[in-house]
Design a protein around this motif. Sequence first.
Motif, PDB file in Angstrom:
ATOM      1  N   MET A   1       0.832  -1.201   0.000  1.00  0.00           N
ATOM      2  CA  MET A   1       0.000   0.000   0.000  1.00  0.00           C
ATOM      3  C   MET A   1       0.867   1.250   0.000  1.00  0.00           C
ATOM      4  SD  MET A   1      -3.017  -0.911   2.722  1.00  0.00           S
ATOM      5  CE  MET A   1      -4.067  -2.349   2.521  1.00  0.00           C
ATOM      6  N   LEU A   2       0.406   2.273  -0.737  1.00  0.00           N
ATOM      7  CA  LEU A   2       1.104   3.553  -0.771  1.00  0.00           C
ATOM      8  C   LEU A   2       0.322   4.573   0.052  1.00  0.00           C
ATOM      9  CD1 LEU A   2       2.089   3.779  -4.552  1.00  0.00           C
ATOM     10  CD2 LEU A   2       3.568   3.215  -2.613  1.00  0.00           C
ATOM     11  N   TYR A   3       1.028   5.255   0.927  1.00  0.00           N
ATOM     12  CA  TYR A   3       0.386   6.243   1.786  1.00  0.00           C
ATOM     13  C   TYR A   3       1.049   7.602   1.610  1.00  0.00           C
ATOM     14  CZ  TYR A   3      -2.358   2.830   4.438  1.00  0.00           C
ATOM     15  OH  TYR A   3      -3.263   1.873   4.807  1.00  0.00           O
ATOM     16  N   ILE A   4       0.255   8.647   1.760  1.00  0.00           N
ATOM     17  CA  ILE A   4       0.753  10.017   1.799  1.00  0.00           C
ATOM     18  C   ILE A   4       0.690  10.491   3.241  1.00  0.00           C
ATOM     19  CG2 ILE A   4       0.339  12.399   1.058  1.00  0.00           C
ATOM     20  CD1 ILE A   4       1.403  10.612  -1.170  1.00  0.00           C
ATOM     21  N   SER A   5       1.832  10.915   3.759  1.00  0.00           N
ATOM     22  CA  SER A   5       1.940  11.376   5.149  1.00  0.00           C
ATOM     23  C   SER A   5       1.424  10.350   6.144  1.00  0.00           C
ATOM     24  CB  SER A   5       1.203  12.716   5.317  1.00  0.00           C
ATOM     25  OG  SER A   5       1.889  13.734   4.646  1.00  0.00           O
ATOM     26  N   ASN A   6       1.629   9.064   5.846  1.00  0.00           N
ATOM     27  CA  ASN A   6       1.234   7.967   6.727  1.00  0.00           C
ATOM     28  C   ASN A   6      -0.253   8.002   7.107  1.00  0.00           C
ATOM     29  OD1 ASN A   6       3.902   6.922   6.920  1.00  0.00           O
ATOM     30  ND2 ASN A   6       4.373   8.540   8.413  1.00  0.00           N
ATOM     31  N   ARG A   7      -1.055   8.639   6.255  1.00  0.00           N
ATOM     32  CA  ARG A   7      -2.481   8.766   6.576  1.00  0.00           C
ATOM     33  C   ARG A   7      -3.390   8.445   5.390  1.00  0.00           C
ATOM     34  NH1 ARG A   7      -5.680  14.031   9.189  1.00  0.00           N
ATOM     35  NH2 ARG A   7      -7.788  13.249   8.758  1.00  0.00           N
ATOM     36  N   TYR A   8      -3.037   8.946   4.215  1.00  0.00           N
ATOM     37  CA  TYR A   8      -3.927   8.828   3.065  1.00  0.00           C
ATOM     38  C   TYR A   8      -3.458   7.719   2.123  1.00  0.00           C
ATOM     39  CZ  TYR A   8      -5.201  13.390   4.888  1.00  0.00           C
ATOM     40  OH  TYR A   8      -5.579  14.417   5.707  1.00  0.00           O
ATOM     41  N   GLU A   9      -4.267   6.681   2.022  1.00  0.00           N
ATOM     42  CA  GLU A   9      -3.928   5.550   1.172  1.00  0.00           C
ATOM     43  C   GLU A   9      -4.315   5.835  -0.282  1.00  0.00           C
ATOM     44  OE1 GLU A   9      -5.259   0.885   0.438  1.00  0.00           O
ATOM     45  OE2 GLU A   9      -6.062   2.018   2.157  1.00  0.00           O
ATOM     46  N   ILE A  10      -3.375   5.653  -1.194  1.00  0.00           N
ATOM     47  CA  ILE A  10      -3.654   5.817  -2.620  1.00  0.00           C
ATOM     48  C   ILE A  10      -4.266   4.520  -3.142  1.00  0.00           C
ATOM     49  CG2 ILE A  10      -2.635   6.115  -4.909  1.00  0.00           C
ATOM     50  CD1 ILE A  10      -0.557   7.931  -3.675  1.00  0.00           C
ATOM     51  N   ILE A  11      -5.479   4.631  -3.704  1.00  0.00           N
ATOM     52  CA  ILE A  11      -6.205   3.449  -4.179  1.00  0.00           C
ATOM     53  C   ILE A  11      -6.160   3.323  -5.688  1.00  0.00           C
ATOM     54  CG2 ILE A  11      -8.480   2.345  -4.309  1.00  0.00           C
ATOM     55  CD1 ILE A  11      -9.095   3.567  -1.583  1.00  0.00           C
ATOM     56  N   ASP A  12      -6.457   4.427  -6.373  1.00  0.00           N
ATOM     57  CA  ASP A  12      -6.532   4.361  -7.836  1.00  0.00           C
ATOM     58  C   ASP A  12      -6.268   5.738  -8.423  1.00  0.00           C
ATOM     59  OD1 ASP A  12      -6.891   3.275 -10.323  1.00  0.00           O
ATOM     60  OD2 ASP A  12      -9.077   3.224 -10.240  1.00  0.00           O
ATOM     61  N   LYS A  13      -5.845   5.775  -9.685  1.00  0.00           N
ATOM     62  CA  LYS A  13      -5.573   7.027 -10.377  1.00  0.00           C
ATOM     63  C   LYS A  13      -6.847   7.547 -11.035  1.00  0.00           C
ATOM     64  CE  LYS A  13      -2.354   8.966 -13.799  1.00  0.00           C
ATOM     65  NZ  LYS A  13      -1.241   8.633 -14.708  1.00  0.00           N
ATOM     66  N   ILE A  14      -7.121   8.844 -10.864  1.00  0.00           N
ATOM     67  CA  ILE A  14      -8.291   9.473 -11.484  1.00  0.00           C
ATOM     68  C   ILE A  14      -7.899  10.145 -12.786  1.00  0.00           C
ATOM     69  CG2 ILE A  14     -10.058  11.257 -11.241  1.00  0.00           C
ATOM     70  CD1 ILE A  14     -10.038  10.755  -8.250  1.00  0.00           C
ATOM     71  N   GLY A  15      -6.832  10.917 -12.773  1.00  0.00           N
ATOM     72  CA  GLY A  15      -6.407  11.632 -13.976  1.00  0.00           C
ATOM     73  C   GLY A  15      -5.078  12.312 -13.750  1.00  0.00           C
ATOM     74  N   ARG A  16      -4.426  12.673 -14.845  1.00  0.00           N
ATOM     75  CA  ARG A  16      -3.113  13.295 -14.773  1.00  0.00           C
ATOM     76  C   ARG A  16      -3.092  14.596 -15.541  1.00  0.00           C
ATOM     77  NH1 ARG A  16       1.905  14.000 -12.342  1.00  0.00           N
ATOM     78  NH2 ARG A  16       3.148  15.135 -13.841  1.00  0.00           N
ATOM     79  N   GLY A  17      -2.672  15.688 -14.878  1.00  0.00           N
ATOM     80  CA  GLY A  17      -2.427  16.938 -15.570  1.00  0.00           C
ATOM     81  C   GLY A  17      -0.955  17.023 -15.896  1.00  0.00           C
ATOM     82  N   SER A  18      -0.525  18.171 -16.376  1.00  0.00           N
ATOM     83  CA  SER A  18       0.892  18.283 -16.744  1.00  0.00           C
ATOM     84  C   SER A  18       1.791  18.359 -15.520  1.00  0.00           C
ATOM     85  CB  SER A  18       1.106  19.522 -17.613  1.00  0.00           C
ATOM     86  OG  SER A  18       0.827  20.688 -16.863  1.00  0.00           O
ATOM     87  N   LYS A  19       1.280  18.935 -14.447  1.00  0.00           N
ATOM     88  CA  LYS A  19       2.119  19.122 -13.266  1.00  0.00           C
ATOM     89  C   LYS A  19       1.451  18.663 -11.978  1.00  0.00           C
ATOM     90  CE  LYS A  19       5.673  20.727 -15.381  1.00  0.00           C
ATOM     91  NZ  LYS A  19       6.947  19.999 -15.348  1.00  0.00           N
ATOM     92  N   SER A  20       0.443  17.816 -12.091  1.00  0.00           N
ATOM     93  CA  SER A  20      -0.186  17.244 -10.908  1.00  0.00           C
ATOM     94  C   SER A  20      -0.910  15.967 -11.300  1.00  0.00           C
ATOM     95  CB  SER A  20      -1.169  18.239 -10.267  1.00  0.00           C
ATOM     96  OG  SER A  20      -2.267  18.470 -11.124  1.00  0.00           O
ATOM     97  N   CYS A  21      -1.251  15.183 -10.301  1.00  0.00           N
ATOM     98  CA  CYS A  21      -1.941  13.925 -10.572  1.00  0.00           C
ATOM     99  C   CYS A  21      -3.002  13.697  -9.502  1.00  0.00           C
ATOM    100  CB  CYS A  21      -0.946  12.768 -10.597  1.00  0.00           C
ATOM    101  SG  CYS A  21      -1.600  11.268 -11.367  1.00  0.00           S
ATOM    102  N   LEU A  22      -4.213  13.320  -9.934  1.00  0.00           N
ATOM    103  CA  LEU A  22      -5.318  13.067  -9.026  1.00  0.00           C
ATOM    104  C   LEU A  22      -5.449  11.567  -8.760  1.00  0.00           C
ATOM    105  CD1 LEU A  22      -8.155  15.411 -10.371  1.00  0.00           C
ATOM    106  CD2 LEU A  22      -6.617  15.834  -8.451  1.00  0.00           C
ATOM    107  N   TYR A  23      -5.668  11.237  -7.485  1.00  0.00           N
ATOM    108  CA  TYR A  23      -5.857   9.848  -7.111  1.00  0.00           C
ATOM    109  C   TYR A  23      -7.100   9.702  -6.234  1.00  0.00           C
ATOM    110  CZ  TYR A  23      -0.923   9.287  -8.435  1.00  0.00           C
ATOM    111  OH  TYR A  23       0.273   9.267  -9.121  1.00  0.00           O
TER     112      TYR A  23
END
Length: 323
Positions: free
Chosen positions: A1-23
Amino acid sequence: MLYISNRYEIIDKIGRGSKSCLYKGKDSYDGQMVIINIIDQDVIRSKKFVSNLIDEATTMNEIDSPNILKLKDVGVHTREDGCSLYYTISEYVEGSTLEELTRYYRLNMDEIVIILRQILNALEVAHSYDIYHGFLHPESIIIDEGYNVKLGNIGIIKANNKIFNNGIKMFSEDLRYMCPHQICLGYTDKSSDFYALGVIIFELVFGEHPFGSLENEEDILMEMDKGINWNKFNTEVVPEKILHIINKLLSRDDRYKTPQEVIIDLSEYMYEVENIQENKENLVEELEVIKNIDVVKKDYKFKKIAAVGLVAIISFLILGISM
């Protein structure tokens, strides 16, 4: 599992911009689903970016607009290799980005108007609090199955001191949604939102960018100076009021000053469409009435002929008896 700041689990990718990515993610603290937006490190210029964005988010959350994603958290995640990832955590909406939706489906005019109206509602609220999007593009617009719109990433550019790090060429993939002074100076303001919205509507209506697939800074600025060559596009099938809105959003002179002005023009178009529809319905009703009158007339004519025939038969019988 991938976590952001040991709190938010990344489940799936929503979309990708040029300089950011939504999950699509999950908050391990409360179990709620969230949208995680990872912003590329080279975008951030302001040392106060996180605190600035928290201020912007606090204001937007207090406004409570139905068309703006609520921010739950903002922070910096440091990976094991020492790389810093700036992130925002928003409320979760089941849907897709406008970019993903239009990749597989061509919207009709009614659907475009529904989406446009909600984007304008979001911008109207944001601008009234001196907050603008600054980087409006299809990847920042989330739409669910009912065509309800949520606008994300509002306030990120303003929190970043209104400008892009190392010049606009950092965002070459997204030159197509930027106004001239963003490309020339890297400077962003409220008018940037109008220009980006004009490009988005144009793409939704015509299926292509108003200035082609140019990505070179000099070439696209040259095309912007010339203006849209309307002769290249089939405008006969597009309502005149919609063309007017697009033209004014992309204008460098006679441009919109507030979202309310765009909403007024859009409302006039919607009123015209409603009247046309109402007239069509009235016409159908009138034709139905005429049809019924014709039926009544034919029925009356038939009954009249039948009555005359009956009288003739009775008269013949009476004369026959008399004789």
